[in-house]
Design a protein around this motif. Structure first.
Motif, PDB file in Angstrom:
ATOM      1  N   SER A 235       4.312 -21.151  56.618  1.00 18.51           N
ATOM      2  CA  SER A 235       5.583 -20.440  56.581  1.00 18.51           C
ATOM      3  C   SER A 235       5.776 -19.644  57.866  1.00 18.51           C
ATOM      4  O   SER A 235       4.857 -19.465  58.655  1.00 18.51           O
ATOM      5  CB  SER A 235       5.627 -19.492  55.380  1.00 18.51           C
ATOM      6  OG  SER A 235       4.647 -18.472  55.525  1.00 18.51           O
ATOM      7  N   PHE A 236       7.006 -19.175  58.032  1.00 17.96           N
ATOM      8  CA  PHE A 236       7.324 -18.315  59.159  1.00 17.96           C
ATOM      9  C   PHE A 236       8.530 -17.471  58.780  1.00 17.96           C
ATOM     10  O   PHE A 236       9.539 -18.007  58.312  1.00 17.96           O
ATOM     11  CB  PHE A 236       7.642 -19.130  60.419  1.00 17.96           C
ATOM     12  CG  PHE A 236       7.887 -18.282  61.631  1.00 17.96           C
ATOM     13  CD1 PHE A 236       6.831 -17.704  62.310  1.00 17.96           C
ATOM     14  CD2 PHE A 236       9.177 -18.048  62.086  1.00 17.96           C
ATOM     15  CE1 PHE A 236       7.054 -16.916  63.436  1.00 17.96           C
ATOM     16  CE2 PHE A 236       9.412 -17.265  63.198  1.00 17.96           C
ATOM     17  CZ  PHE A 236       8.340 -16.698  63.878  1.00 17.96           C
ATOM     18  N   LYS A 237       8.406 -16.152  58.949  1.00 20.12           N
ATOM     19  CA  LYS A 237       9.507 -15.244  58.651  1.00 20.12           C
ATOM     20  C   LYS A 237       9.866 -14.480  59.920  1.00 20.12           C
ATOM     21  O   LYS A 237       8.984 -13.993  60.622  1.00 20.12           O
ATOM     22  CB  LYS A 237       9.142 -14.275  57.539  1.00 20.12           C
ATOM     23  CG  LYS A 237      10.273 -13.306  57.193  1.00 20.12           C
ATOM     24  CD  LYS A 237       9.983 -12.484  55.958  1.00 20.12           C
ATOM     25  CE  LYS A 237       8.930 -11.454  56.207  1.00 20.12           C
ATOM     26  NZ  LYS A 237       8.724 -10.536  55.072  1.00 20.12           N
ATOM     27  N   ALA A 238      11.175 -14.403  60.183  1.00 23.02           N
ATOM     28  CA  ALA A 238      11.668 -13.653  61.334  1.00 23.02           C
ATOM     29  C   ALA A 238      12.746 -12.692  60.860  1.00 23.02           C
ATOM     30  O   ALA A 238      13.579 -13.037  60.020  1.00 23.02           O
ATOM     31  CB  ALA A 238      12.230 -14.596  62.392  1.00 23.02           C
TER      32      ALA A 238
ATOM     33  N   THR B  34      14.238 -22.862  53.589  1.00 25.61           N
ATOM     34  CA  THR B  34      14.533 -21.740  54.469  1.00 25.61           C
ATOM     35  C   THR B  34      15.568 -20.863  53.785  1.00 25.61           C
ATOM     36  O   THR B  34      16.666 -21.323  53.471  1.00 25.61           O
ATOM     37  CB  THR B  34      15.072 -22.233  55.832  1.00 25.61           C
ATOM     38  OG1 THR B  34      14.148 -23.187  56.373  1.00 25.61           O
ATOM     39  CG2 THR B  34      15.235 -21.076  56.796  1.00 25.61           C
TER      40      THR B  34
ATOM     41  N   GLY C  22       3.647 -26.050  62.547  1.00 23.49           N
ATOM     42  CA  GLY C  22       4.592 -25.260  63.337  1.00 23.49           C
ATOM     43  C   GLY C  22       6.053 -25.610  63.159  1.00 23.49           C
ATOM     44  O   GLY C  22       6.906 -25.041  63.841  1.00 23.49           O
TER      45      GLY C  22
ATOM     46  N   ASN D 180       8.164 -25.001  60.665  1.00 25.09           N
ATOM     47  CA  ASN D 180       8.995 -23.916  60.137  1.00 25.09           C
ATOM     48  C   ASN D 180       9.297 -22.883  61.221  1.00 25.09           C
ATOM     49  O   ASN D 180      10.435 -22.438  61.361  1.00 25.09           O
ATOM     50  CB  ASN D 180       8.328 -23.269  58.924  1.00 25.09           C
ATOM     51  CG  ASN D 180       8.438 -24.157  57.702  1.00 25.09           C
ATOM     52  OD1 ASN D 180       9.527 -24.551  57.314  1.00 25.09           O
ATOM     53  ND2 ASN D 180       7.304 -24.487  57.111  1.00 25.09           N
ATOM     54  N   ARG D 181       8.295 -22.521  61.993  1.00 27.22           N
ATOM     55  CA  ARG D 181       8.516 -21.586  63.095  1.00 27.22           C
ATOM     56  C   ARG D 181       9.515 -22.164  64.095  1.00 27.22           C
ATOM     57  O   ARG D 181      10.435 -21.466  64.533  1.00 27.22           O
ATOM     58  CB  ARG D 181       7.197 -21.269  63.794  1.00 27.22           C
ATOM     59  CG  ARG D 181       7.372 -20.308  64.942  1.00 27.22           C
ATOM     60  CD  ARG D 181       6.067 -20.006  65.678  1.00 27.22           C
ATOM     61  NE  ARG D 181       6.250 -18.797  66.425  1.00 27.22           N
ATOM     62  CZ  ARG D 181       5.414 -17.775  66.440  1.00 27.22           C
ATOM     63  NH1 ARG D 181       4.298 -17.825  65.735  1.00 27.22           N
ATOM     64  NH2 ARG D 181       5.677 -16.698  67.145  1.00 27.22           N
TER      65      ARG D 181
ATOM     66  N   GLU E 263      13.041 -20.395  65.032  1.00 23.69           N
ATOM     67  CA  GLU E 263      13.287 -19.990  66.421  1.00 23.69           C
ATOM     68  C   GLU E 263      14.486 -20.734  67.018  1.00 23.69           C
ATOM     69  O   GLU E 263      15.247 -20.154  67.789  1.00 23.69           O
ATOM     70  CB  GLU E 263      12.028 -20.187  67.263  1.00 23.69           C
ATOM     71  CG  GLU E 263      10.959 -19.160  66.917  1.00 23.69           C
ATOM     72  CD  GLU E 263       9.660 -19.359  67.677  1.00 23.69           C
ATOM     73  OE1 GLU E 263       9.436 -20.447  68.261  1.00 23.69           O
ATOM     74  OE2 GLU E 263       8.850 -18.401  67.678  1.00 23.69           O
TER      75      GLU E 263
ATOM     76  N   ASN F  17      13.331 -16.734  56.222  1.00 23.96           N
ATOM     77  CA  ASN F  17      11.991 -17.118  55.803  1.00 23.96           C
ATOM     78  C   ASN F  17      11.962 -18.621  55.535  1.00 23.96           C
ATOM     79  O   ASN F  17      12.712 -19.123  54.701  1.00 23.96           O
ATOM     80  CB  ASN F  17      11.583 -16.368  54.526  1.00 23.96           C
ATOM     81  CG  ASN F  17      10.156 -16.664  54.140  1.00 23.96           C
ATOM     82  OD1 ASN F  17       9.246 -16.523  54.957  1.00 23.96           O
ATOM     83  ND2 ASN F  17       9.943 -17.080  52.921  1.00 23.96           N
TER      84      ASN F  17
ATOM     85  N   PRO G  38       4.145 -14.859  60.893  1.00 33.80           N
ATOM     86  CA  PRO G  38       3.713 -16.248  60.689  1.00 33.80           C
ATOM     87  C   PRO G  38       2.762 -16.351  59.511  1.00 33.80           C
ATOM     88  O   PRO G  38       2.022 -15.421  59.198  1.00 33.80           O
ATOM     89  CB  PRO G  38       3.003 -16.585  62.001  1.00 33.80           C
ATOM     90  CG  PRO G  38       2.574 -15.269  62.563  1.00 33.80           C
ATOM     91  CD  PRO G  38       3.523 -14.230  62.042  1.00 33.80           C
TER      92      PRO G  38
ATOM     93  N   ASP H 184       8.302 -10.859  63.692  1.00 31.78           N
ATOM     94  CA  ASP H 184       7.926 -12.155  63.141  1.00 31.78           C
ATOM     95  C   ASP H 184       6.686 -12.028  62.267  1.00 31.78           C
ATOM     96  O   ASP H 184       5.795 -11.232  62.566  1.00 31.78           O
ATOM     97  CB  ASP H 184       7.634 -13.153  64.263  1.00 31.78           C
ATOM     98  CG  ASP H 184       8.854 -13.422  65.128  1.00 31.78           C
ATOM     99  OD1 ASP H 184       9.984 -13.217  64.643  1.00 31.78           O
ATOM    100  OD2 ASP H 184       8.670 -13.842  66.286  1.00 31.78           O
TER     101      ASP H 184
END
Length: 150
Positions: free
Chosen positions: A47-50, A102, A129, A131-132, A136, A118, A43, A41
């Motif tokens: 934004s948040f990318k996994a 996303t 939070g 986007n995360r 998830e 992403n 963060p 991940d």
């Protein structure tokens, strides 16, 4: 005097909401395949990318993500397609209609193919939070199609 101030504040608020809802978006800014070489991940402020190892072929995982994304409230596909291998979705917040984008793809990683998601906000410098949470949620809904990180 107070009445004029309140009317002015109301006009500014309506103009702000209208700008967020109706301003044109250059989708090329957001429709770029996210890059990752390892599962994990990343963060960011808004934004948040996994990235996750996958247990099914790329086309199948992208189709599964597409179904999950389109089942997410206030979300629609705005660029790309499963067939192209890169898809971008827009999700708007319930109250103000702030758009988040996303982008999803599958790419070769060090240990095999990776699903890379992403999510990023268009406006502001902090997404509280959301986007995360969305990423998830999508990963959880994919279940055994992705390998959890340790």
């Amino acid at each position: 005097m107070l009445k004029k101030i309140l009317i002015g504040v109301g006009v500014v608020a309506v103009a702000g909401v209208a700008y967020v809802r109706f301003s044109p978006t250059d989708f090329a800014t957001f429709h770029m395949a996210p890059v990752a070489t390892e599962a994990g991940d990343t963060p960011g402020i808004n934004s948040f990318k996994a990235a996750r190892q996958i247990t099914t072929p790329a086309a199948e995982i992208l189709q599964a993500v597409d179904l999950i994304a389109l089942d997410t409230e206030r979300t629609l596909r705005v660029a790309g397609s499963v067939g192209e291998g890169v898809v971008t979705y827009q999700t708007r917040s319930a109250l103000m209609g702030y758009p988040d984008y996303t982008t999803v793809t599958v790419m070769d990683g060090v240990e095999g193919p990776l699903l890379v998601i992403n999510a990023q906000s268009r406006f502001g410098a902090g997404d509280m939070g959301v986007n995360r949470a969305r990423v998830e949620d999508w990963l959880a809904r994919l279940g055994s199609l992705v390998v959890p990180t340790t």
